[in-house]
Design a protein around this motif. Sequence first.
Motif, PDB file in Angstrom:
ATOM      1  N   THR A  50       2.591   4.956  -0.310  1.00 40.12           N
ATOM      2  CA  THR A  50       2.302   6.378  -0.191  1.00 40.12           C
ATOM      3  C   THR A  50       3.632   7.110  -0.190  1.00 40.12           C
ATOM      4  O   THR A  50       4.678   6.501   0.057  1.00 40.12           O
ATOM      5  CB  THR A  50       1.491   6.687   1.076  1.00 40.12           C
ATOM      6  N   THR A  84      -0.796   7.468   5.908  1.00 46.13           N
ATOM      7  CA  THR A  84      -0.791   8.743   5.203  1.00 46.13           C
ATOM      8  C   THR A  84      -0.121   9.772   6.098  1.00 46.13           C
ATOM      9  O   THR A  84      -0.131   9.630   7.332  1.00 46.13           O
ATOM     10  CB  THR A  84      -2.214   9.178   4.802  1.00 46.13           C
ATOM     11  N   LEU A  89      -6.069   8.777   3.249  1.00 50.07           N
ATOM     12  CA  LEU A  89      -5.319   9.751   2.456  1.00 50.07           C
ATOM     13  C   LEU A  89      -5.593  11.143   2.998  1.00 50.07           C
ATOM     14  O   LEU A  89      -6.742  11.575   3.068  1.00 50.07           O
ATOM     15  CB  LEU A  89      -5.752   9.675   0.983  1.00 50.07           C
ATOM     16  N   SER A 142       5.347   1.945   2.637  1.00 48.50           N
ATOM     17  CA  SER A 142       4.305   0.980   2.266  1.00 48.50           C
ATOM     18  C   SER A 142       3.925   0.125   3.457  1.00 48.50           C
ATOM     19  O   SER A 142       4.787  -0.383   4.171  1.00 48.50           O
ATOM     20  CB  SER A 142       4.776   0.072   1.124  1.00 48.50           C
ATOM     21  N   ALA A 153      -3.772  -0.870  -5.239  1.00 50.27           N
ATOM     22  CA  ALA A 153      -3.619   0.235  -4.294  1.00 50.27           C
ATOM     23  C   ALA A 153      -2.846   1.368  -4.968  1.00 50.27           C
ATOM     24  O   ALA A 153      -1.620   1.405  -4.925  1.00 50.27           O
ATOM     25  CB  ALA A 153      -2.891  -0.226  -3.032  1.00 50.27           C
ATOM     26  N   LYS A 157      -7.801   2.570   4.069  1.00 47.01           N
ATOM     27  CA  LYS A 157      -6.552   3.067   3.504  1.00 47.01           C
ATOM     28  C   LYS A 157      -6.683   4.592   3.437  1.00 47.01           C
ATOM     29  O   LYS A 157      -7.243   5.130   2.489  1.00 47.01           O
ATOM     30  CB  LYS A 157      -6.321   2.487   2.106  1.00 47.01           C
ATOM     31  N   SER A 173      -9.308  -0.556  -2.082  1.00 48.24           N
ATOM     32  CA  SER A 173      -8.076  -0.746  -1.315  1.00 48.24           C
ATOM     33  C   SER A 173      -7.299   0.520  -1.092  1.00 48.24           C
ATOM     34  O   SER A 173      -6.473   0.593  -0.202  1.00 48.24           O
ATOM     35  CB  SER A 173      -7.190  -1.783  -2.018  1.00 48.24           C
ATOM     36  N   ALA A 174      -7.499   1.531  -1.907  1.00 45.69           N
ATOM     37  CA  ALA A 174      -6.844   2.815  -1.681  1.00 45.69           C
ATOM     38  C   ALA A 174      -7.544   3.858  -2.532  1.00 45.69           C
ATOM     39  O   ALA A 174      -8.152   3.548  -3.550  1.00 45.69           O
ATOM     40  CB  ALA A 174      -5.362   2.756  -2.019  1.00 45.69           C
ATOM     41  N   ALA A 222      -1.272   5.136  -5.987  1.00 41.86           N
ATOM     42  CA  ALA A 222      -0.750   6.360  -5.372  1.00 41.86           C
ATOM     43  C   ALA A 222      -0.091   7.180  -6.467  1.00 41.86           C
ATOM     44  O   ALA A 222       0.590   6.626  -7.341  1.00 41.86           O
ATOM     45  CB  ALA A 222       0.255   6.037  -4.270  1.00 41.86           C
ATOM     46  N   THR A 244       0.858  -1.188   0.000  1.00 40.57           N
ATOM     47  CA  THR A 244       0.000   0.000   0.000  1.00 40.57           C
ATOM     48  C   THR A 244       0.893   1.237   0.000  1.00 40.57           C
ATOM     49  O   THR A 244       1.157   1.834   1.042  1.00 40.57           O
ATOM     50  CB  THR A 244      -0.935   0.021   1.224  1.00 40.57           C
ATOM     51  N   ALA A 256      -1.804   0.544   6.287  1.00 36.49           N
ATOM     52  CA  ALA A 256      -1.636   1.633   5.328  1.00 36.49           C
ATOM     53  C   ALA A 256      -1.389   2.904   6.126  1.00 36.49           C
ATOM     54  O   ALA A 256      -1.775   3.008   7.297  1.00 36.49           O
ATOM     55  CB  ALA A 256      -2.867   1.780   4.441  1.00 36.49           C
ATOM     56  N   CYS A 316     -10.940   7.905   2.984  1.00 36.24           N
ATOM     57  CA  CYS A 316     -10.626   6.515   3.291  1.00 36.24           C
ATOM     58  C   CYS A 316     -11.423   5.590   2.385  1.00 36.24           C
ATOM     59  O   CYS A 316     -12.644   5.739   2.268  1.00 36.24           O
ATOM     60  CB  CYS A 316     -10.988   6.159   4.742  1.00 36.24           C
TER      61      CYS A 316
END
Length: 623
Positions: A300, A353, A406, A314, A514, A404, A457-458, A516, A298, A351, A420
Amino acid sequence: MASNSSFGQILFKEVSRKDRIIPLPIAVDRIGRLVGVDLDEDGDTDFVSGDVEGNLHFFRNTGGYFTEVVGKENILDTINAGIFTSPAFIDADNDNDMDMVLGFGSSSSNTLKYYERIGNAYYYRTGDESPFFFGSLYHPEFVDLDEDGDLDMVAGEPSGSFEYAENEDGVFIQKAISGQNPLENIYVSGYSSPEFYDVDGDNDLDLVSGDKDGKFNVFLNNKGTYEKAEDAANPFSGLSVDSYSTPFFFDIDGDSDMDLISGNGTNHFELFRNDNGTFVSVIRENPLYGFDAINVSTPTFADIDGDNDLDMISGNLNGSFKYYQNNDGVYYEMLGQNNPFVTITVASNSAATFADLDGDNDLDIMTGDDDYISRYFKNENGVFIEQTANANPFDGIFLDKATKPLFIDWDNDNDMDVLCGNLQGDIIYLENDNMTFTKKTGVDNPFYGVKVGSHSSAVAASDLDKDGDMDILMGDFFGKLYYYRNDQSGFTLLSGLDNPFEFHNQSNHDYEAAPAFVDLDKDGDQDLIMGRADGTFYEYRNESTIVSSIEKVVNATKTLTIAPVPTSSDLHVSDNGSYVILNIMGTIVQKGFINDNHLSVDKLPVGQYILRIGENNTKFIKD
C-alpha cells in the motif's frame, strides 16, 4: 484489452526487470560493505555485507537475481561481532572452503575476528587457532601484494591509512616498521576501504579506496610503488555516493567487464556500470533491486515521511510491516529504528491502510490480518500507538479472516470509509459516519454480489475508464486479477479480452495476488503494483489512452498557462481570480482566490488535477 470506443483503451504492461521501479534496492543498516563469496557453495558468487549494528547479511545469487536470505537459512545469522562489521573471506586453513575475517570501524579495543568454516557453519577461533594476532582494522581485503603466490591482507583504518599483513606460511604478520608496508605513505580522508582492480590496464593491481566523504580514490601501482591518480587518470573522479564509500568490483551485468558497486551511509548499495571503461550510475537497471517482504507481500502507498511523495508499506506472512521510503522516485527499505512500523506486529498475513482518521493532519493506520479483527494505531508525532476498546472505532466489528483493508471515501461525504477483502472472496464495506463505522450487509452493501474466488487478497480502486467513478480490481488466492467496472448502477465483471488484466491471468504468476494503484512513473495515471505469495512485487505500467470527459473540456478550452509542471508545491498562474481545483474524478479538492499569480498546492496529495478559473481550465500534475 478492455476499451471504450469514445474514450480510448485501457492498457497495462508488465515492466521488465531492468526498467522496474519496484522491486527495490537491497539495503542494510548503514555503511554496508559488499563482498563476493560462494556462501551456499552452488557454484556462483553470492554477496555478504556487514552493517552498523554488527549483523551479517547474505544475498543469494539465483540466476543473476540477488535475494536476501534471512533467519536460519542465513548461516551467518547468529554472528554479531561488533559495530560497523566488515567481512572478508579467505581459505585460511587450506581446506577448500571459505573462512571469514571480520574487521571493525570502532574503538582500538576490538581485534580482527576469525571464523573457521566447517561444513555449513562458522566457528569463532581465538589464540593459536587464529592466524590473525592484531586488531582494530577496518575493512580487511586479501590480495597477493608481494607477488609470492599467496594472499596477504590489506586493511583500511578509520584514520584513512592502510595496514599491511604479510602471509608467511599461513600466519599473517603485520608489517608496521617503516619501509615494510608499501602503502604506508598514502591516505584518504578517513575510513579507508581498500579494493584492488587493474585501473590502467597494465596487468597489475591498483588500489581503489573509498573514504568517509563518499569518493573513490585511486592509487596506481608502478612496480610496487603506489601513487595517487588525479583527474582524468582516475576513472572514478566524477563519481561519489552519500558518504562512507566501500568499493567492490563485480561483473553484475554479465558483459565480461567489472562494474563498481559501493555501499554508502544511507542504507543501500549503488551500482556504477562499466561501459567500455566509463562508469555510469545506474538506478532502475540495478539488478540488486531484488529483496522482498518475506512471503505474501501486501503493498500500500502513503506519504509516511511527509516529503510529498508516496512511500510503500507492505505486510507479510509473519504479521510485521516493511517500510520502503521513496527518495526522488527510488525506493529504499528502512530497517531497524528507521522503520516507524518496526514495533507493530499483528497476526499472520498482515496488511495496512492509511488515512488521517482523527483529523489531526497525520496518517493513522488500520490493519488487517488472519485474526478476524482490525486494529487501529493512532499517529502521535510519528509514533504509532495502538488504540483499544472504545478508542478503536473498529472494535467489535467482525471482518472475517484474511482481511486486507483499504481507506476510501466511497460515499463522497468527505470521510474515509473502508473496503475489505476476505477469505470468502467478498468485499466488506464499512461506512464511516463521524468516526462510527457500520458494516453494511445485503443490498445495503454497494458491493453486494461482487465476488471472486477464495481469498480476495486485496481490493484496489481507481477510475481506470475515467468515467468519473471508481472501478474495482481484486486478486484471489490463485494469483488472478478480477476487474469490476463501475457502471454507476452496479458493477460489471469484465472477462477475457474485455479484462485489461487478462494478460496477467494467462501467464504463470504466483499465488495471493494483492494489487495496489500508485502513479509510480509520475505521468498522471495510476500504475499497478502487485504483491504475491513469494513476497516480491510485480510492476505494471499504465499505458492507457483513455481520455475523460473532463479532460476533453480542458483540452478544448485550455487558455491558462501555469508553471512549473509537474510541481511539488507552487504554481505560477497566468490569470488571477476565483479558482477551484478538481481531481480527475471531477471532485473539488481546493478553492480560493488568486491575486498575485501565485498558487500553493503543497497540501494536495500526489496526483493529477484540473485548475479552473472562470471558464478557463488547465491540467497539472502534483509530484
